[in-house]
Design a protein around this motif. Structure first.
Motif, mmCIF file in Angstrom:
data_model
loop_
_atom_site.group_PDB
_atom_site.id
_atom_site.type_symbol
_atom_site.label_atom_id
_atom_site.label_comp_id
_atom_site.label_asym_id
_atom_site.label_seq_id
_atom_site.Cartn_x
_atom_site.Cartn_y
_atom_site.Cartn_z
ATOM 1 N N ASP A 269 0.811 -1.221 0.000
ATOM 2 C CA ASP A 269 0.000 0.000 0.000
ATOM 3 C C ASP A 269 0.841 1.266 0.000
ATOM 4 O OD1 ASP A 269 -2.744 -0.751 -0.070
ATOM 5 O OD2 ASP A 269 -2.583 -1.510 1.972
ATOM 6 N N PHE A 270 2.167 1.140 -0.060
ATOM 7 C CA PHE A 270 3.036 2.313 0.085
ATOM 8 C C PHE A 270 3.784 2.627 -1.199
ATOM 9 C CE2 PHE A 270 7.308 4.006 1.096
ATOM 10 C CZ PHE A 270 6.929 5.228 1.641
ATOM 11 N N PHE A 271 3.781 3.916 -1.565
ATOM 12 C CA PHE A 271 4.587 4.400 -2.687
ATOM 13 C C PHE A 271 5.326 5.665 -2.276
ATOM 14 C CE2 PHE A 271 1.890 1.658 -5.197
ATOM 15 C CZ PHE A 271 2.729 1.234 -6.232
ATOM 16 N N PRO A 272 6.670 5.637 -2.311
ATOM 17 C CA PRO A 272 7.430 6.869 -2.092
ATOM 18 C C PRO A 272 7.462 7.679 -3.379
ATOM 19 C CG PRO A 272 8.932 5.040 -2.460
ATOM 20 C CD PRO A 272 7.543 4.471 -2.534
ATOM 21 N N MET A 273 7.175 8.970 -3.296
ATOM 22 C CA MET A 273 7.075 9.820 -4.485
ATOM 23 C C MET A 273 8.068 10.981 -4.437
ATOM 24 S SD MET A 273 4.486 8.275 -6.016
ATOM 25 C CE MET A 273 3.839 9.427 -7.205
ATOM 26 N N GLY A 274 9.113 10.855 -3.644
ATOM 27 C CA GLY A 274 10.077 11.929 -3.492
ATOM 28 C C GLY A 274 10.022 12.494 -2.082
ATOM 29 N N GLN A 275 10.860 13.483 -1.806
ATOM 30 C CA GLN A 275 10.874 14.079 -0.471
ATOM 31 C C GLN A 275 9.618 14.884 -0.187
ATOM 32 O OE1 GLN A 275 14.853 16.068 -0.613
ATOM 33 N NE2 GLN A 275 15.150 14.941 1.293
ATOM 34 N N ASP A 276 8.879 15.232 -1.248
ATOM 35 C CA ASP A 276 7.695 16.052 -1.056
ATOM 36 C C ASP A 276 6.460 15.236 -0.713
ATOM 37 O OD1 ASP A 276 6.414 18.751 -1.268
ATOM 38 O OD2 ASP A 276 5.262 17.721 -2.825
ATOM 39 N N LEU A 277 6.366 13.996 -1.221
ATOM 40 C CA LEU A 277 5.102 13.263 -1.133
ATOM 41 C C LEU A 277 5.318 11.768 -0.977
ATOM 42 C CD1 LEU A 277 1.933 13.222 -1.553
ATOM 43 C CD2 LEU A 277 2.425 12.949 -4.004
ATOM 44 N N ALA A 278 4.494 11.147 -0.152
ATOM 45 C CA ALA A 278 4.372 9.691 -0.090
ATOM 46 C C ALA A 278 2.890 9.348 -0.191
ATOM 47 C CB ALA A 278 4.954 9.142 1.204
ATOM 48 N N LEU A 279 2.593 8.188 -0.765
ATOM 49 C CA LEU A 279 1.214 7.713 -0.860
ATOM 50 C C LEU A 279 1.058 6.443 -0.035
ATOM 51 C CD1 LEU A 279 0.543 8.029 -4.720
ATOM 52 C CD2 LEU A 279 -0.101 9.657 -2.930
ATOM 53 N N VAL A 280 -0.047 6.344 0.692
ATOM 54 C CA VAL A 280 -0.389 5.122 1.419
ATOM 55 C C VAL A 280 -1.844 4.792 1.132
ATOM 56 C CG1 VAL A 280 -0.637 3.979 3.655
ATOM 57 C CG2 VAL A 280 1.284 5.533 3.267
ATOM 58 N N GLY A 281 -2.084 3.593 0.606
ATOM 59 C CA GLY A 281 -3.442 3.139 0.386
ATOM 60 C C GLY A 281 -4.034 2.559 1.662
#
Length: 466
Positions: A269-281
């Motif tokens: 459920d986790f995606f790192p998108m850079g230092q600005d954003l992370a996504l968690v489902g």
């Protein structure tokens, strides 16, 4: 095969050599020093003091941990696939061959590939400390107990010894490395019944095999801050977290934090998108409480967190965020078409939290943003994946960085490379017997180190000495 031959073979395998290198703190192919911005943090990355970091799904993958689908754990899981959380029956011999080919593909891309079994075996034959640690782990997973209806006092003093920890330690102390590893993976319970003849005891056996450990994505996430141990929703998978934690500590990979009850967090459920954003489902597996813990304990290291809510679907075929979405390149992603749009009955909604740099606290900035609209707002082009293709694991790809994608689905791979927005290429592999266990290449890999883009200067800047 003679005593110790298995261990010697393991010692000389490529995975064992990768384990040895990571244990020593070596990068596989660290970028030339002239291309690295000289900061304390970047020097730590390549000297080994900073061993676990993943800031962006599209950065170059350097170290990946996997678990081979073999041994008694998979044999037991295959006895009843549905009860083992598998999608369909599995041919273990073919699954082993397909997984071995997957590991070779990763290595061909310059990735160090560490297997769970060889992490556990590392150093055991050479160092008594490593041997004792493995015996301790096995002792915690091996249980001796007396059959119901009997009491310890029913046994003679001599027979009582055979239920003791002392006897268990003697047994484990005589075992080979491969035996100890198998015990750690099958969690056996030996139930003893007085027989009053022969050796005085009769044994029966039950097991709690880690039959889903092939999917090393789920037990943890790797963030800007390092490794965060998760908490799995399925009770039969809880012990996987303890085993992976042992592996990380053995490698010297620091654990930044651990999700605790009542929170649930699974790595898919986790995606790192850079230092600005992370996504968690959140939805069928992970929950909002885990996201709150990640924010409260500052375990993400990002300015923003996007909580991607699955409020309406919650289907096993789309159990994790990586079942319906993945990042392909810096501004290109794939997404299941049926979850896209405000009119979708299975749409995902994003709650965006922003961190206050003064207080370090996150607060809700936006709520209920439709997922595809959110990603487009982040500047991403979305390649839509059809429903039937998603069921064949088209969305569950592994990004090795710089547009290098591994997929198990040829039709969607063609769709991706034909897109003008995608810069890179896709390598398709046969993973059909591994996907039988309800996951694909993203599920079957935990990237514990990617090279942060900000440490690598472009060639022109390096040439000018900047």
């Amino acid at each position: 095969m003679e005593e110790g031959a298995v261990e010697r073979l393991m010692r000389h395998s490529r995975s064992f050599n990768d384990v040895k290198a990571v244990d020593a703190g070596h990068a596989l192919h660290p970028p030339p020093l002239k291309k690295i911005r000289k900061t304390g943090h970047s020097e730590g990355l390549f000297s080994g003091s900073l061993k676990a970091v993943q800031e962006d799904e599209n950065e170059v993958a350097e170290v990946v941990i996997v678990c081979e689908p073999e041994g008694a754990t998979l044999m037991m899981g295959g006895l009843h696939p549905r009860g083992s959380l598998y999608e369909r029956p599995v041919n273990i011999d073919i699954a082993k061959a397909q997984h071995a080919a997957f590991r070779e593909v990763l290595r061909a891309h310059g990735v160090r590939v560490l297997t769970v079994r060889e992490i556990l075996a590392f150093g055991v034959e050479e160092r008594m400390g490593a041997r004792v640690e493995l015996e301790d782990l096995a002792a915690n997973t091996l249980t001796y107990k007396l059959a119901e209806g009997h009491q310890l006092s029913d046994l003679t003093k001599a027979d009582q010894y055979y239920l003791s920890d002392e006897y268990k330690r003697t047994v484990l102390g005589s075992m080979s490395t491969s035996q100890l590893i198998e015990i750690c993976l099958i969690n056996p319970t030996v139930t003893l019944l007085p027989s009053y003849r022969d050796t005085g005891l009769t044994a029966s056996y039950t097991f709690e095999p880690l039959s889903n450990l092939v999917y090393t994505r789920d037990q943890q996430i790797t963030t800007c801050k390092g490794i965060v141990m998760g908490r799995l929703r399925s009770q039969q998978r809880q012990k996987e977290v303890e085993l992976m934690q042992f592996c990380f500590r053995k490698l010297g990979l620091p654990i930044a934090g651990q999700i605790i009850e009542p929170c649930f967090l699974e790595g898919g459920d986790f995606f790192p998108m850079g230092q600005d954003l992370a996504l968690v489902g959140v939805g069928l597996r992970s929950n909002v409480e885990a996201c709150q813990q990640l924010m409260e304990q500052d375990l993400l290291g990002t300015r923003r967190l996007g909580v991607v809510r699955d409020d309406f679907d919650r289907d096993q075929d789309r159990m994790h965020l990586d079942c319906v979405f993945s990042v392909l390149s810096e501004k290109c992603c794939i997404m299941l078409v049926t979850i896209m749009g405000d009119d979708s009955k299975t749409k995902r909604l994003v709650d965006e939290y922003v961190r206050d740099p003064a207080t370090g606290k996150y607060s809700l900035a936006r709520e209920g943003v439709e997922f595809s609209a959110f990603m487009r707002g982040e500047g991403f082009t979305i390649i839509p994946i059809m429903h039937d293709d998603q069921l064949a694991y088209a969305c569950n790809v592994l990004n090795l960085g710089k547009g290098r994608i591994i997929s198990v689905h040829a039709q969607s791979a063609r769709q991706i490379v034909k897109s003008h927005e995608f810069e890179g290429d896709v390598q398709v592999i046969d993973f059909s017997q591994v996907t039988s266990m309800y996951g694909s290449v993203h599920c079957a890999s935990q990237v514990v180190r990617r090279v942060p883009r900000r440490f690598v200067q472009d060639g022109a800047a390096a040439a000018n000495g900047h």
